[in-house]
Design an enzyme around this catalytic site. Sequence first.
Site, short mmCIF file in Angstrom:
data_model
loop_
_atom_site.label_atom_id
_atom_site.label_comp_id
_atom_site.label_asym_id
_atom_site.label_seq_id
_atom_site.Cartn_x
_atom_site.Cartn_y
_atom_site.Cartn_z
N TYR A 142 25.54 127.32 108.98
CA TYR A 142 25.78 125.88 107.82
C TYR A 142 27.17 126.57 106.75
CZ TYR A 142 20.21 126.26 108.09
OH TYR A 142 19.45 125.33 108.42
N LYS A 192 18.92 137.64 116.92
CA LYS A 192 19.19 137.20 118.80
C LYS A 192 20.52 137.89 119.52
CE LYS A 192 17.55 134.83 121.27
NZ LYS A 192 15.93 135.08 122.23
N ASP A 224 13.12 134.51 118.12
CA ASP A 224 12.04 133.61 118.97
C ASP A 224 10.92 134.62 118.79
OD1 ASP A 224 13.24 135.25 120.70
OD2 ASP A 224 13.21 134.04 122.66
N ASP A 248 15.83 129.61 107.76
CA ASP A 248 14.85 128.48 107.26
C ASP A 248 13.93 128.19 108.69
OD1 ASP A 248 15.04 125.77 106.64
OD2 ASP A 248 16.52 125.48 107.05
N ASP A 252 9.52 127.73 106.90
CA ASP A 252 8.58 126.76 107.77
C ASP A 252 7.60 127.07 108.35
OD1 ASP A 252 10.37 125.96 105.40
OD2 ASP A 252 11.09 123.77 106.60
#
Length: 359
Positions: A142, A192, A224, A248, A252
């Site tokens: 970001y 990851k 994942d 993020d 959610d």
Amino acid sequence: MSKKNILILPGDEVGPEITTEVIKILDFLNESKMTDISYEFGDIGGASLDKYNKPITDDTLERARKSDAVLLASVGTPKYDNNTRELKPEYGLLVLRKYLNLFINIRPIFVFNTLLDFSSIKAELINDLDIVIIRELIGDVYFGEPRGFKDINGDRVGYNTMLYSESEVQRITKFAIDISLKRKKRITSIDKANVLECSQLWRQTVDRLMNDHTNIDLEHMYVDNAAMQIIKNPKQFDVILTPNLFGDILSDAASMLTGSIGLLPSASLSDSTGMFEPIHGSAPDIAGQGVANPIAMILSLGMMFEYTFHRQDLAKIIKKSVDDVLQSGYFTKDLSQDDFITTSEMGDKVLESIKNHVK
């Protein structure tokens, strides 16, 4: 009781509606002499673009910095979807986070037992669920540079940089350790590392810090797999430590365990200040209809009392009052399509319950 000052940023779409319900509670707490909090308002996102053609102004940034805490409702509106990055509503939020150095994001994931059947997940998998996601908030893709668009051999491409320094990983890991020591002493670190060098540095840094905390059970998990495990067996987690992008997404996804994204608050902290906001967006599809769920905003106020003002007593009263209202069968439209109360009515019900608890 020292006087505190907070900046309130209602923001966009449903933001002003849910902000009104928090003001009711703040005013009551002040009038009852339980708090001495002054508040002022500022603009961010689309609301700021409307007035100043900027998603946040230097004046708002400075007022936020000088405040004891910031309460933010929601940012984003389709009106500015086609703007360039620096003129999008969400850019104002990124600038504010960076300006205040809000590198810690705390997202509690819990379920009110009254709402067990509202989740798409089996009740036995989520009853008494208590997870906290510690998300690094001002690094990663970001904020990484370079970024942008360019032409390569006549083909237009977009590019971003996923980047972390050791010091950034160290400070968020230290905070997760502190939180873990007050809980079940179990941390799941998300990365990851099988693909990304950035994640390899993340894992190496976490491991190095955790060598001094052998009393904490550390597990590394690829993002994942974490997304799958949060749905499959959420109670295996206690503290989840995660980079910005992965946090993020995972937070959610985890919010849907609770039955509605409209139920969960968050805190964003630096070493000196805090900003508190619902994890949901601005919900333009229901804005102005009086049906938005104000509970996440109200619980964000509770987190402000817990983490910035160290008033755990008020934080507990607010959460218990929300639970009481839900147990009494009062729901907003996100929870009950057929028999629901309005945003304002939900705020009134919670305020009434708070008053009963502080008699």
